[in-house]
Scaffold this motif. Structure first.
Motif, PDB file in Angstrom:
ATOM      1  N   PRO A 236       0.860  -1.091  -0.039  1.00 30.64           N
ATOM      2  CA  PRO A 236      -0.142  -0.134   0.218  1.00 30.64           C
ATOM      3  C   PRO A 236       0.978   1.298  -0.238  1.00 30.64           C
ATOM      4  O   PRO A 236       1.935   1.410   0.857  1.00 30.64           O
ATOM      5  N   LEU A 237       0.483   2.359  -0.877  1.00 33.70           N
ATOM      6  CA  LEU A 237       1.107   3.534  -0.552  1.00 33.70           C
ATOM      7  C   LEU A 237       0.351   4.185   0.496  1.00 33.70           C
ATOM      8  O   LEU A 237      -0.379   4.242   0.937  1.00 33.70           O
ATOM      9  N   ARG A 238       1.589   5.015   1.410  1.00 33.91           N
ATOM     10  CA  ARG A 238       1.148   5.671   2.276  1.00 33.91           C
ATOM     11  C   ARG A 238       1.126   7.291   1.804  1.00 33.91           C
ATOM     12  O   ARG A 238       0.162   7.937   2.624  1.00 33.91           O
ATOM     13  N   SER A 239       1.302   7.570   0.720  1.00 30.71           N
ATOM     14  CA  SER A 239       1.234   9.035   0.351  1.00 30.71           C
ATOM     15  C   SER A 239       1.550   9.132  -1.273  1.00 30.71           C
ATOM     16  O   SER A 239       2.399   8.300  -1.588  1.00 30.71           O
ATOM     17  N   GLY A 240       1.145  10.079  -1.986  1.00 31.14           N
ATOM     18  CA  GLY A 240       1.406  10.417  -3.267  1.00 31.14           C
ATOM     19  C   GLY A 240       0.691   9.592  -4.424  1.00 31.14           C
ATOM     20  O   GLY A 240      -0.432   9.128  -4.277  1.00 31.14           O
ATOM     21  N   ARG A 241       1.325   9.605  -5.658  1.00 33.03           N
ATOM     22  CA  ARG A 241       0.819   8.864  -6.782  1.00 33.03           C
ATOM     23  C   ARG A 241       2.037   8.150  -7.414  1.00 33.03           C
ATOM     24  O   ARG A 241       3.224   8.501  -7.352  1.00 33.03           O
ATOM     25  N   ARG A 242       1.751   6.775  -7.689  1.00 35.49           N
ATOM     26  CA  ARG A 242       2.893   5.902  -8.281  1.00 35.49           C
ATOM     27  C   ARG A 242       2.304   5.404  -9.822  1.00 35.49           C
ATOM     28  O   ARG A 242       1.115   4.915  -9.799  1.00 35.49           O
ATOM     29  N   HIS A 243       3.070   5.771 -10.773  1.00 36.12           N
ATOM     30  CA  HIS A 243       2.816   5.094 -12.080  1.00 36.12           C
ATOM     31  C   HIS A 243       3.818   3.993 -12.460  1.00 36.12           C
ATOM     32  O   HIS A 243       5.136   4.255 -11.998  1.00 36.12           O
ATOM     33  N   THR A 244       3.491   2.965 -12.992  1.00 30.73           N
ATOM     34  CA  THR A 244       4.294   1.776 -13.688  1.00 30.73           C
ATOM     35  C   THR A 244       3.938   1.290 -15.017  1.00 30.73           C
ATOM     36  O   THR A 244       2.765   1.327 -15.041  1.00 30.73           O
ATOM     37  N   LEU A 245       4.903   1.271 -15.715  1.00 30.25           N
ATOM     38  CA  LEU A 245       4.991   0.854 -16.877  1.00 30.25           C
ATOM     39  C   LEU A 245       5.244  -0.949 -16.891  1.00 30.25           C
ATOM     40  O   LEU A 245       6.137  -1.316 -16.364  1.00 30.25           O
ATOM     41  N   GLY A 246       4.187  -1.913 -17.240  1.00 35.35           N
ATOM     42  CA  GLY A 246       4.403  -3.091 -17.405  1.00 35.35           C
ATOM     43  C   GLY A 246       4.503  -3.587 -18.664  1.00 35.35           C
ATOM     44  O   GLY A 246       3.796  -3.190 -19.762  1.00 35.35           O
ATOM     45  N   VAL A 247       5.570  -4.438 -19.196  1.00 37.27           N
ATOM     46  CA  VAL A 247       5.901  -4.918 -20.341  1.00 37.27           C
ATOM     47  C   VAL A 247       5.996  -6.484 -20.279  1.00 37.27           C
ATOM     48  O   VAL A 247       6.876  -6.843 -19.572  1.00 37.27           O
ATOM     49  N   ILE A 248       4.628  -6.974 -20.679  1.00 34.02           N
ATOM     50  CA  ILE A 248       4.555  -8.348 -20.806  1.00 34.02           C
ATOM     51  C   ILE A 248       4.881  -8.842 -22.316  1.00 34.02           C
ATOM     52  O   ILE A 248       4.235  -8.253 -23.039  1.00 34.02           O
ATOM     53  N   PHE A 249       5.604  -9.839 -22.588  1.00 36.90           N
ATOM     54  CA  PHE A 249       6.048 -10.220 -23.793  1.00 36.90           C
ATOM     55  C   PHE A 249       4.988 -11.314 -24.603  1.00 36.90           C
ATOM     56  O   PHE A 249       4.946 -11.099 -25.947  1.00 36.90           O
TER      57      PHE A 249
END
Length: 272
Positions: A255-268
């Motif tokens: 869990p995030l405690r604060s803010g915003r998180r973006h992630t790129l997922g690369v599945i082949f």
């Protein structure tokens, strides 16, 4: 969609990868720092693939630090609000996957995402084929990603799987495996697009490993903005006393405690 998820959220480990990772441990999973100013294809070519292979064999994951530049990370994260770039949006709470949401890109993929897919794949194929050979799995993967995608599409797996994930405060991703059909490439990549400690707190990338007749082992993968985690999708071989055996892995986000998180997922592999 063929995700396999636990129904319990991950516990927040309160680990700050920017500060609390021991230098030796941190470096062991960061084989080489690529030159961020170089073209992406060059950054990928100059990674220490021998070191990455060794750490994948030992831990089930390896970190390629600063694979993407800050500008590239921000450009990818900005795509999240452009609905025309995506084929579907998943709100995790509706499916018991956690909290937060993610979107699957539609074809044609953004240039940077496509380049990551096609340029990383040839370096991962020898690892994937060797793992299958060690485990006695008959499947072998072709040399180019275009050939592999043809195989997926011929089997009815024609929906693209690269995705962008967005998390806010208290969001998390349950432990899961990204399996989308019969054809599954055994390695995938996640690139963190935000900076821990500045853009968000909490939100650690976590993997669990289940060995036969043993309790699960948890690993926190230390990532900074632009770092790529290369990791096993669902299993990997481990050398035993007499022979290699298979261990199962799952991954998620605390869990995030604060803010915003973006992630790129690369599945082949693509999805049915």
């Amino acid at each position: 969609m063929n995700r396999f998820d636990s129904q319990l959220p991950l516990l927040d480990t309160h680990h700050d990868p920017a500060r609390s990772v021991a230098p030796d441990d941190h470096d062991a999973r960061r084989p080489h720092t690529a030159t961020s100013a170089a073209p992406l294809s060059r950054r990928i070519e100059t990674l220490d693939w021998g070191g990455i292979t060794q750490t994948l064999d030992e831990y089930g994951y390896a970190v390629a630090p600063q694979l993407l530049t800050c500008d590239e990370c921000e450009a990818l994260a900005a795509l999240y609000d452009r609905d025309e770039r995506f084929r579907s949006r998943i709100v995790m709470t509706r499916h018991g996957f956690g909290r937060g949401e993610y979107q699957y890109f539609r074809y044609p993929l953004p240039r940077l995402v496509q380049q990551l897919r096609t340029s990383l794949y040839p370096h991962l194929v020898p690892i994937a084929n060797r793992w299958n050979e060690v485990l006695g799995i008959d499947v072998r993967y072709p040399a180019s990603h275009a050939e592999y995608i043809k195989r997926c599409h011929a089997a009815g797996q024609s929906r693209p799987t690269p995705l962008l994930l967005r998390y806010g405060k208290d969001d998390y991703n349950c432990l899961h495996q990204d399996l989308y059909g019969e054809h599954v490439f055994p390695l995938q990549v996640a690139v963190l697009l935000a900076e821990p400690g500045r853009d968000f707190t909490g939100g650690e990338f976590v993997m669990t490993e289940q060995r036969p007749r043993m309790q699960s082992r948890v690993q926190v993968v230390p990532l900074r903005k632009g770092d790529a985690a290369i990791f096993a999708v669902h299993h990997r071989p481990v050398r035993g006393v007499r022979a290699a055996y298979r261990v199962n892995l799952r991954h998620g986000v605390s869990p995030l405690r604060s803010g915003r998180r973006h992630t790129l997922g690369v599945i082949f592999h693509d999805a049915t």
